[in-house]
Design an enzyme around this catalytic site. Structure first.
Site, short mmCIF file in Angstrom:
data_model
loop_
_atom_site.label_atom_id
_atom_site.label_comp_id
_atom_site.label_asym_id
_atom_site.label_seq_id
_atom_site.Cartn_x
_atom_site.Cartn_y
_atom_site.Cartn_z
N ARG A 164 5.17 7.08 -1.76
CA ARG A 164 4.72 5.73 -2.14
C ARG A 164 5.60 4.65 -1.52
O ARG A 164 5.11 3.56 -1.21
CB ARG A 164 4.64 5.63 -3.67
CG ARG A 164 3.44 6.39 -4.19
CD ARG A 164 3.35 6.49 -5.69
NE ARG A 164 2.09 7.14 -6.05
CZ ARG A 164 1.79 7.61 -7.25
NH1 ARG A 164 2.69 7.51 -8.23
NH2 ARG A 164 0.63 8.17 -7.49
N TYR A 220 -4.28 4.29 -0.50
CA TYR A 220 -3.41 5.44 -0.22
C TYR A 220 -2.49 5.76 -1.40
O TYR A 220 -1.99 4.86 -2.07
CB TYR A 220 -2.50 5.13 0.97
CG TYR A 220 -3.06 5.37 2.35
CD1 TYR A 220 -3.97 6.39 2.61
CD2 TYR A 220 -2.63 4.60 3.43
CE1 TYR A 220 -4.45 6.61 3.89
CE2 TYR A 220 -3.10 4.82 4.71
CZ TYR A 220 -4.01 5.83 4.94
OH TYR A 220 -4.47 6.04 6.21
N GLU A 221 -2.22 7.07 -1.58
CA GLU A 221 -1.20 7.56 -2.53
C GLU A 221 -1.35 6.98 -3.93
O GLU A 221 -0.37 6.62 -4.57
CB GLU A 221 0.20 7.26 -1.98
CG GLU A 221 0.56 7.98 -0.70
CD GLU A 221 0.63 9.50 -0.85
OE1 GLU A 221 0.70 9.99 -1.99
OE2 GLU A 221 0.62 10.19 0.19
N GLY A 222 -2.56 6.92 -4.40
CA GLY A 222 -2.82 6.39 -5.75
C GLY A 222 -3.23 4.94 -5.68
O GLY A 222 -2.44 4.07 -5.31
#
Length: 611
Positions: free
Chosen positions: A306, A449-451
């Site tokens: 993140r 992206y990534e959550g």
């Protein structure tokens, strides 16, 4: 006859561009976060300021020579899937080799695993430089993340078999999580791993949106893939992690088929693949760590990932800001508002118009504030890895709390910042003749992206603000209070210190208003406006970062007697801090009003309402 606009346009297309400020990065690393202090920990003791800067210089050289000159070319020549093979721009192979040769893919890895044992504070700064140059070459961060999973949780045999080639840039790494029916909801993963007598697993299933999931710039693609062992428990507790290569170690095909390639809004240089495993019942996977621990393994790596997404967003927005700044300095248009009647006087550069200046200050405030927050998170990551006892625990708690803001603020506000970059260019910004239209397309993926931002918001309000009896926000408020106390010693910074104190009180008032919903078990109501709470917290923590930068700049002005560009740099820091407090911080007023409002408008009720 060629009009002035066309002449200006042609000159500007070919002008040398600055895509990030080396001076600002040095300021943050060495003056604000004092990177050299990390070398007091044994793990980083082989380094000093010189080795940190050498690594950054190596990255800058690669960015300048192999990445930035091909920004447009790579965007225009997208990856293609033909006859089962994916071709990408040939410069990508050169870039991967250069990164491997320079040891930058494994910069943060231990010496034992062939890395340089650099702090995340430096490694993430390297990523920032590279992504500012050309985020369409987003390959090495993916490989680094996948290789780190293997070194963290894989057997010595797996590490020896895969990591050296990945860090050398000859093999690509990916994270293969998402499936057609399972995006953010990983508990719904159905890709299945069937145990074999030799200890391997046969893999069957599909994965989608796999960045760099197949291409011809490396000799092999190594997927770190989530799958459910046959008969495993339902939900997230039944998910395991596997190494699934495109080719096995003996070179044979591993039955991983590139079924399709997604044509994306931006980041055209990186193929996003739809993969099918086990079409011919011959896809072999190798278990990483223990069965049913796949999701915890992924989440242990998530903070690093993140930070990487946040850095990508900050980098793209930074590149757009510097393009807009250069354009505004050179683009003549009209006259100052107080001189409109003086038609015989020459036109003034648009940077002299207040509204353009506001847009540029907004971009500077967002990009440099976001970068500061990300470096704060990276430094905490380092301390959480190498410190001991209470220092380690507190660093991890603070990092965990800051992570939703560190990922989402650069992403969400970066989109707005690049939009203002386009606006600064006017009509030219909407054309392919300048880079900002591409950067506007490129950055839009980062809030996903990534959550997604919504997932980050639920994580922040639903878990991070209340874990361990609220210890994490207590630690954060204590750190912010230290900065407030420092700023309060300077007469011209004290009003902003007082303002930030009021913002902490406002945040606490919001939590007091929301907590009864959680205590009553009405979680849907408690989290219904979590994204607005995340936005409020993002503004507060970036205000903290700006006050922190202003304190360092003020100290430098008083003790170093800077002149020329250095004087302008430090004064510019204080001026931008003031802009953030006067233009951005007041947004918390409206957010707090809504968060404390008792009217519920977004929760589904028995009565169906049209949308």
């Amino acid at each position: 006859m060629v009009c002035m606009h066309t002449t200006f346009l042609n000159r500007s297309v070919h002008m040398a561009t600055t895509y990030f400020s080396k001076r600002n990065l040095q300021f943050l690393l060495h003056e604000v976060f004092r990177a050299e202090e990390l070398t007091q920990y044994e793990y980083f003791s082989a380094h000093d300021r010189e080795t940190f800067n050498l690594a950054l210089d190596s990255a800058t050289y690669i960015a300048d020579t192999l990445m930035h000159p091909y920004l447009k070319e790579i965007d225009k020549n997208q990856p293609e899937l033909k006859n089962g093979q994916v071709t990408v721009h040939p410069k990508i192979k050169e870039y991967l080799k250069a990164m491997g040769d320079a040891g930058l893919i494994g910069a943060g890895f231990s010496f034992e695993h062939g890395g340089q044992q650099l702090p995340e504070l430096i490694s993430s700064s390297i990523g920032f430089i590279l992504m500012a140059a050309n985020n369409g070459m987003m390959y090495t961060g993916l490989t680094s993340g996948a290789a780190h999973l293997i070194t963290s949780f894989g057997s010595p045999a797996l590490q020896a078999a895969y990591v050296p080639n990945m860090l050398a840039g000859t093999w690509q790494g990916t994270m293969a999580l998402t499936e057609p029916q399972a995006g953010s909801s990983l508990s719904d993963v159905v890709t299945t791993a069937y145990p074999q007598p030799d200890g391997t697993f046969k893999i069957k299933g599909q994965k989608v949106f796999i960045s760099a999931g197949d291409h011809d710039a490396t000799d092999n693609i190594i997927h770190l893939m989530l799958a459910r062992i046959e008969g495993a428990p339902k939900g997230t507790k039944g998910i395991s992690l596997f190494v699934v290569p495109k080719y096995r170690l003996d070179g044979t095909d591993n039955d991983v088929t590139s079924t399709g390639i997604y044509h994306k809004m931006g980041q055209h240089g990186v193929p996003a693949m739809h993969l099918t495993m086990g079409e011919h019942d011959d896809c072999v996977g190798y278990l990483v760590g223990e069965p049913h621990h796949g999701l915890p393994y992924m989440f242990q790596m998530m903070n690093e990932a993140r930070i990487g997404v946040g850095m990508t967003a900050a980098a793209i927005a930074t590149a757009a800001y510097h393009a807009a700044l250069q354009y505004a300095r050179e683009r003549p248009q009209s006259r100052r508002l107080n001189e409109k009647s003086q038609l015989d006087s020459p036109q003034t550069p648009i940077i002299n118009h207040p509204d353009v200046r506001r847009m540029l200050l907004f971009q500077k405030a967002v990009t440099e504030g976001a970068l500061s927050l990300l470096l704060e998170a990276a430094r905490l990551y380092d301390i959480s890895q190498v410190a001991e006892g209470e220092e380690k625990e507190n660093a991890f708690l603070l990092l965990d709390l800051l992570m939703p803001m560190a990922k989402s603020y650069p992403s969400e506000m970066g989109v707005q910042s690049v939009s203002q970059s386009v606006q600064t260019f006017g009509g030219y910004g909407y054309t392919e003749d300048f880079p900002v239209e591409q950067l506007y397309r490129d950055i839009r993926i980062t809030p996903i992206y990534e959550g997604t931002t919504g997932i980050q918001a639920q994580d922040l309000l639903g878990r991070k603000m209340t874990m361990k009896g609220g210890k994490a926000p207590q630690l954060l408020f204590a750190e912010i209070s230290k900065t407030i106390a420092e700023a309060g010693t300077f007469d011209d910074l004290k009003p902003y210190a007082d303002q930030l104190t009021a913002e902490l009180k406002r945040t606490q008032d919001v939590m007091i208003a929301l907590m009864p919903h959680a205590q009553q078990g009405n979680i849907e109501r408690y989290l219904s406006d979590a994204t607005l709470f995340l936005e409020l917290m993002g503004i507060v923590v970036v205000a903290w970062q700006w006050l922190k930068q202003a304190v360092v700049a003020k100290q430098a002005l008083l003790t170093q007697n800077p002149q020329g560009d250095e004087l302008a740099f430090y004064e510019g820091k204080i001026h931008t801090m003031k802009f953030f407090f006067h233009y951005e911080v007041p947004k918390t007023l409206g957010l707090a009003v809504r968060l404390k409002d008792t009217e519920v408008l977004t929760i589904v009720s028995e009565k169906e309402l049209a949308l």
